[in-house]
Design an enzyme around this catalytic site. Structure first.
Site, PDB file in Angstrom:
ATOM      1  N   HIS A  81       0.798  -1.330  -0.052  1.00  9.35           N
ATOM      2  CA  HIS A  81       0.006  -0.075   0.078  1.00  9.35           C
ATOM      3  C   HIS A  81       0.741   1.391  -0.056  1.00  9.35           C
ATOM      4  O   HIS A  81       1.935   1.185   0.402  1.00  9.35           O
ATOM      5  CB  HIS A  81      -0.954   0.000   1.330  1.00  9.35           C
ATOM      6  N   ILE A  82       0.361   2.129  -0.614  1.00 11.85           N
ATOM      7  CA  ILE A  82       1.142   3.581  -0.671  1.00 11.85           C
ATOM      8  C   ILE A  82      -0.080   4.723  -0.549  1.00 11.85           C
ATOM      9  O   ILE A  82      -1.004   4.474  -0.878  1.00 11.85           O
ATOM     10  CB  ILE A  82       1.826   3.744  -1.932  1.00 11.85           C
ATOM     11  N   TYR A 144       8.659   9.681  -2.141  1.00 10.55           N
ATOM     12  CA  TYR A 144       8.433   8.216  -2.392  1.00 10.55           C
ATOM     13  C   TYR A 144       9.476   7.286  -2.521  1.00 10.55           C
ATOM     14  O   TYR A 144       9.699   6.236  -1.808  1.00 10.55           O
ATOM     15  CB  TYR A 144       7.693   8.172  -3.869  1.00 10.55           C
ATOM     16  N   LYS A 148      10.695   4.151  -0.072  1.00 11.81           N
ATOM     17  CA  LYS A 148      11.205   2.881  -0.612  1.00 11.81           C
ATOM     18  C   LYS A 148      12.607   2.362  -0.256  1.00 11.81           C
ATOM     19  O   LYS A 148      12.646   1.138   0.035  1.00 11.81           O
ATOM     20  CB  LYS A 148      11.044   2.777  -2.191  1.00 11.81           C
ATOM     21  N   GLY A 177       9.265  -2.463 -11.233  1.00  8.68           N
ATOM     22  CA  GLY A 177       9.234  -1.208 -12.050  1.00  8.68           C
ATOM     23  C   GLY A 177       7.973  -0.862 -12.281  1.00  8.68           C
ATOM     24  O   GLY A 177       7.020  -0.805 -11.718  1.00  8.68           O
ATOM     25  N   ASP A 180       1.328  -1.527 -15.015  1.00  7.63           N
ATOM     26  CA  ASP A 180       0.092  -0.914 -15.771  1.00  7.63           C
ATOM     27  C   ASP A 180      -1.214  -0.878 -14.995  1.00  7.63           C
ATOM     28  O   ASP A 180      -2.319  -1.014 -15.418  1.00  7.63           O
ATOM     29  CB  ASP A 180      -0.217  -1.803 -17.043  1.00  7.63           C
ATOM     30  N   GLU A 182      -3.948   1.351 -12.963  1.00  8.91           N
ATOM     31  CA  GLU A 182      -4.660   2.740 -13.489  1.00  8.91           C
ATOM     32  C   GLU A 182      -3.766   3.787 -12.807  1.00  8.91           C
ATOM     33  O   GLU A 182      -3.744   4.830 -13.416  1.00  8.91           O
ATOM     34  CB  GLU A 182      -6.085   2.937 -13.181  1.00  8.91           C
TER      35      GLU A 182
END
Length: 254
Positions: A81-82, A144, A148, A177, A180, A182
């Site tokens: 989660h972020i 961010y 990480k 990386g 895809d 949304e």
């Protein structure tokens, strides 16, 4: 599908936590019910959800306790989660840095700490979903990236401590990386012009497989060079050699 079931069905609980900060259209109960339904469709014996904000550390701790009671324990904890951030230059927004570190890093520590007693009982596993931004520096994502890098530092250290003290709970750092989803595609639109996104379904499978196989790290990116260039064998050698400097009695007495 058969491969997915092979890894999903033996797992007592697949622990997914999402944090949405500014998306007013997100309706936790409605969206989580869809996730539960999909898990059941894929063959899960049971599935549950608990909605809340990972900005609240008390909730994060209670979240694990409730999940353990619902499922009778935990075999695998997946931290994925972020909080929402935009790609922009850093302009002294300390409040944003603090919020990102609390949700993207500190809540992971709280969740894993609360889950550890149950994971010790099951000889379970922890998956920590990270990013290339936690292995290499890139512009426009300072907060961010900091969160990480913190995940790597903390959980790689805990993994080493588990090895030394013979705690049979594996920790897999998943270095991803561009995927895809949304959210990711929307955040990078107009910023990353040449980057190719990898499929999210295959990404999820690689996370499950790597964690079930108790790997230290899993790399998932379009480029096959990524794990070679970022795997950093020099760091691993130095970490191994540095253990010779420690008084081993410290580890046996704690």
């Amino acid at each position: 599908m058969a491969v997915m079931k092979k890894y999903l069905l033996p797992i007592l609980v697949l622990f997914l936590a999402y944090y949405y900060s500014t998306n007013e259209e997100f309706r936790p109960d409605t969206e989580m019910k869809k996730v539960v339904s999909r898990c059941l469709e894929l063959g899960a014996a049971s599935a549950h959800y608990i909605a809340g904000s990972m900005e609240d550390m008390t909730f994060a701790e209670q979240f694990v306790v409730k999940a353990g009671k619902l499922m009778g324990g935990l075999d695998m904890l997946i931290l994925n989660h972020i909080t929402q951030t935009s790609m922009s230059l850093f302009h002294e927004d300390i409040h944003s840095v603090r919020r990102v570190m609390e949700v993207n890093f500190l809540s992971y520590v709280v969740l894993s700490t609360a889950a550890l007693p149950m994971l010790k009982q099951s000889n379970g596993s922890i998956a920590v979903v990270s990013s290339l931004a936690g292995k290499m520096t890139q512009p426009l994502i300072a907060s961010y990236s900091a969160s990480k890098f913190a995940l790597d530092g903390f959980f790689s250290t805990i993994r080493k401590e588990h090895l030394i003290t013979k705690v049979n709970v594996s920790i897999t750092l998943c270095v991803l990386g561009l995927i895809d989803t949304e959210t990711a595609l929307r955040a990078t639109s107009g910023v990353l012009l040449k980057a190719q996104a990898s499929p999210k379904d295959q990404c999820a499978l690689e996370i499950i497989k790597g964690t079930a196989l108790r790997k230290d790290e899993v790399y998932y990116d379009k480029s096959s060079w990524t794990p070679i260039l970022l795997g950093n064998p020099g760091r691993k050698i130095m970490e191994f050699l540095s253990l010779r400097n420690y008084n081993s009695d410290i580890f046996t007495s704690n």
